[in-house]
Design a protein around this motif. Structure first.
Motif, PDB file in Angstrom:
ATOM      1  N   PHE A  31       0.003 -10.563   8.252  1.00 28.20           N
ATOM      2  CA  PHE A  31       0.110  -9.173   8.684  1.00 28.20           C
ATOM      3  C   PHE A  31      -1.131  -8.688   9.427  1.00 28.20           C
ATOM      4  CE2 PHE A  31       3.452  -7.905   5.266  1.00 28.20           C
ATOM      5  CZ  PHE A  31       4.396  -8.664   5.922  1.00 28.20           C
ATOM      6  N   THR A  32      -2.294  -9.231   9.120  1.00 26.66           N
ATOM      7  CA  THR A  32      -3.516  -8.791   9.794  1.00 26.66           C
ATOM      8  C   THR A  32      -3.843  -9.642  11.028  1.00 26.66           C
ATOM      9  OG1 THR A  32      -4.935 -10.144   8.377  1.00 26.66           O
ATOM     10  CG2 THR A  32      -4.538  -7.855   7.682  1.00 26.66           C
ATOM     11  N   MET A  33      -3.012 -10.619  11.316  1.00 26.08           N
ATOM     12  CA  MET A  33      -3.228 -11.485  12.476  1.00 26.08           C
ATOM     13  C   MET A  33      -3.223 -10.634  13.745  1.00 26.08           C
ATOM     14  SD  MET A  33      -0.876 -14.701  13.716  1.00 26.08           S
ATOM     15  CE  MET A  33      -0.973 -15.543  12.148  1.00 26.08           C
ATOM     16  N   GLN A  78       5.085  -3.598   0.074  1.00 26.00           N
ATOM     17  CA  GLN A  78       4.853  -2.156  -0.019  1.00 26.00           C
ATOM     18  C   GLN A  78       3.427  -1.748   0.319  1.00 26.00           C
ATOM     19  OE1 GLN A  78       6.372  -0.687  -3.713  1.00 26.00           O
ATOM     20  NE2 GLN A  78       8.469  -1.213  -3.173  1.00 26.00           N
ATOM     21  N   PHE A  79       2.446  -2.522  -0.086  1.00 23.51           N
ATOM     22  CA  PHE A  79       1.064  -2.211   0.253  1.00 23.51           C
ATOM     23  C   PHE A  79       0.900  -2.084   1.760  1.00 23.51           C
ATOM     24  CE2 PHE A  79      -3.047  -3.835   1.695  1.00 23.51           C
ATOM     25  CZ  PHE A  79      -3.901  -2.930   1.084  1.00 23.51           C
ATOM     26  N   TRP A  80       1.520  -3.000   2.492  1.00 21.60           N
ATOM     27  CA  TRP A  80       1.366  -3.058   3.945  1.00 21.60           C
ATOM     28  C   TRP A  80       2.147  -1.960   4.651  1.00 21.60           C
ATOM     29  CZ3 TRP A  80      -2.568  -5.750   5.440  1.00 21.60           C
ATOM     30  CH2 TRP A  80      -3.032  -6.743   4.598  1.00 21.60           C
ATOM     31  N   LEU A  81       3.160  -1.400   3.997  1.00 21.06           N
ATOM     32  CA  LEU A  81       3.923  -0.315   4.602  1.00 21.06           C
ATOM     33  C   LEU A  81       3.073   0.942   4.789  1.00 21.06           C
ATOM     34  CD1 LEU A  81       7.306  -0.665   2.692  1.00 21.06           C
ATOM     35  CD2 LEU A  81       6.854  -1.228   5.079  1.00 21.06           C
ATOM     36  N   HIS A  82       1.995   1.043   4.041  1.00 16.58           N
ATOM     37  CA  HIS A  82       1.133   2.218   4.118  1.00 16.58           C
ATOM     38  C   HIS A  82      -0.101   1.998   4.994  1.00 16.58           C
ATOM     39  CE1 HIS A  82       3.617   4.034   1.117  1.00 16.58           C
ATOM     40  NE2 HIS A  82       3.463   2.974   0.346  1.00 16.58           N
ATOM     41  N   SER A  83      -0.161   0.882   5.672  1.00 15.86           N
ATOM     42  CA  SER A  83      -1.310   0.585   6.515  1.00 15.86           C
ATOM     43  C   SER A  83      -1.406   1.580   7.668  1.00 15.86           C
ATOM     44  CB  SER A  83      -1.172  -0.835   7.079  1.00 15.86           C
ATOM     45  OG  SER A  83      -2.193  -1.088   8.015  1.00 15.86           O
ATOM     46  N   THR A  86      -0.528   0.077  13.014  1.00 20.01           N
ATOM     47  CA  THR A  86       0.891   0.038  13.385  1.00 20.01           C
ATOM     48  C   THR A  86       1.452  -1.375  13.322  1.00 20.01           C
ATOM     49  OG1 THR A  86       0.560   1.935  14.826  1.00 20.01           O
ATOM     50  CG2 THR A  86       2.543   0.647  15.204  1.00 20.01           C
ATOM     51  N   GLN A  87       0.673  -2.353  13.782  1.00 23.33           N
ATOM     52  CA  GLN A  87       1.113  -3.746  13.767  1.00 23.33           C
ATOM     53  C   GLN A  87       1.412  -4.221  12.356  1.00 23.33           C
ATOM     54  OE1 GLN A  87      -1.187  -5.935  17.205  1.00 23.33           O
ATOM     55  NE2 GLN A  87      -1.552  -6.921  15.289  1.00 23.33           N
ATOM     56  N   GLU A  88       0.544  -3.881  11.420  1.00 21.72           N
ATOM     57  CA  GLU A  88       0.727  -4.305  10.034  1.00 21.72           C
ATOM     58  C   GLU A  88       1.948  -3.632   9.415  1.00 21.72           C
ATOM     59  OE1 GLU A  88      -3.061  -3.448   8.219  1.00 21.72           O
ATOM     60  OE2 GLU A  88      -4.073  -4.995   9.406  1.00 21.72           O
ATOM     61  N   LEU A 127      10.606   6.455   4.614  1.00 20.58           N
ATOM     62  CA  LEU A 127       9.427   7.166   5.109  1.00 20.58           C
ATOM     63  C   LEU A 127       9.129   6.833   6.567  1.00 20.58           C
ATOM     64  CD1 LEU A 127       7.053   6.696   2.037  1.00 20.58           C
ATOM     65  CD2 LEU A 127       8.195   8.808   2.739  1.00 20.58           C
ATOM     66  N   TYR A 128       9.659   5.730   7.056  1.00 20.96           N
ATOM     67  CA  TYR A 128       9.310   5.255   8.391  1.00 20.96           C
ATOM     68  C   TYR A 128      10.456   5.364   9.400  1.00 20.96           C
ATOM     69  CZ  TYR A 128       5.313   3.933   5.797  1.00 20.96           C
ATOM     70  OH  TYR A 128       4.208   3.999   4.987  1.00 20.96           O
ATOM     71  N   ILE A 129      11.521   6.031   9.018  1.00 22.82           N
ATOM     72  CA  ILE A 129      12.644   6.213   9.946  1.00 22.82           C
ATOM     73  C   ILE A 129      12.201   6.996  11.176  1.00 22.82           C
ATOM     74  CG2 ILE A 129      14.814   7.473  10.238  1.00 22.82           C
ATOM     75  CD1 ILE A 129      15.654   6.451   7.538  1.00 22.82           C
ATOM     76  N   SER A 130      11.306   7.944  10.979  1.00 22.90           N
ATOM     77  CA  SER A 130      10.855   8.755  12.121  1.00 22.90           C
ATOM     78  C   SER A 130       9.468   8.333  12.606  1.00 22.90           C
ATOM     79  CB  SER A 130      10.855  10.233  11.736  1.00 22.90           C
ATOM     80  OG  SER A 130       9.995  10.448  10.634  1.00 22.90           O
ATOM     81  N   ASP A 131       9.068   7.094  12.316  1.00 16.29           N
ATOM     82  CA  ASP A 131       7.779   6.594  12.788  1.00 16.29           C
ATOM     83  C   ASP A 131       7.741   6.644  14.312  1.00 16.29           C
ATOM     84  OD1 ASP A 131       5.466   4.684  11.387  1.00 16.29           O
ATOM     85  OD2 ASP A 131       5.702   4.367  13.545  1.00 16.29           O
TER      86      ASP A 131
END
Length: 173
Positions: A31-33, A78-83, A86-88, A127-131
């Motif tokens: 994810f951090t690549m 889930q941890f990464w969903l709150h990064s 944007t890429q992560e 939470l990310y539908i309207s990202d």
């Protein structure tokens, strides 16, 4: 990741603590690549890594095809969903949606057990539908659709959007 997939066929399965440590390390690495270099080689490496991650998660779910195992695997994203990156976030939501899609097609997936954190699993992509990033928004909607399909499988029903080919095609299935 291929080795973990092969190990998932070995009994007894990996201990959950070991599996969690392995997943955290792999998710961090993938994810951090950075894709800032934008070379063809680097993009290919990134795509191959994501495909290998999906295959590994699928193998781990196939090993123990239950909603408890699915929930365990989803919790690592889930941890990464709150990064703030944007890429992560995009990679995490994509991974979650792919895992949910795989679960709906897995023969023998046990939907009889409780899915106590199903509400949380709906909330996270919700939470990310309207990202502002379209790919995140689209994958969030996809994840919710796959989760709905999975939850309805428990009752033996199909979602109304899956009844006809015209509806399914409009969602990109």
């Amino acid at each position: 990741m291929a080795a973990v997939c092969s190990l998932s066929k070995v009994k007894p399965p990996l201990a959950l603590k070991l599996e969690s440590r392995l997943l955290r390390a792999l998710l961090y690495t993938i994810f951090t690549m950075s894709t800032g270099q934008d070379t063809t080689h680097f993009q290919a490496l990134h795509n191959t890594s994501l495909q290998s991650l999906d295959a590994m998660l699928g193998c781990l779910l196939t090993e123990t095809p239950t909603s408890d195992k699915l929930q365990h695997l989803l919790e690592h994203d889930q941890f990464w969903l709150h990064s703030k990156n944007t890429q992560e976030r995009a990679r995490a939501i994509w991974s979650s949606a792919a895992l949910l899609q795989f679960a709906t097609s897995l023969p023998g997936f046990n939907t009889s057990s409780d899915f106590p954190k199903a509400g949380n699993s709906v909330l996270q992509p919700g939470l990310y539908i309207s990202d502002p990033a379209n790919d995140i928004s689209q994958q969030a909607r996809s994840g919710i659709c796959w989760l709905q399909r999975l939850l309805l499988q428990r009752t033996g029903k199909k979602p109304s959007w899956a009844m006809g080919p015209h509806r399914s095609e409009s969602l990109g299935d």
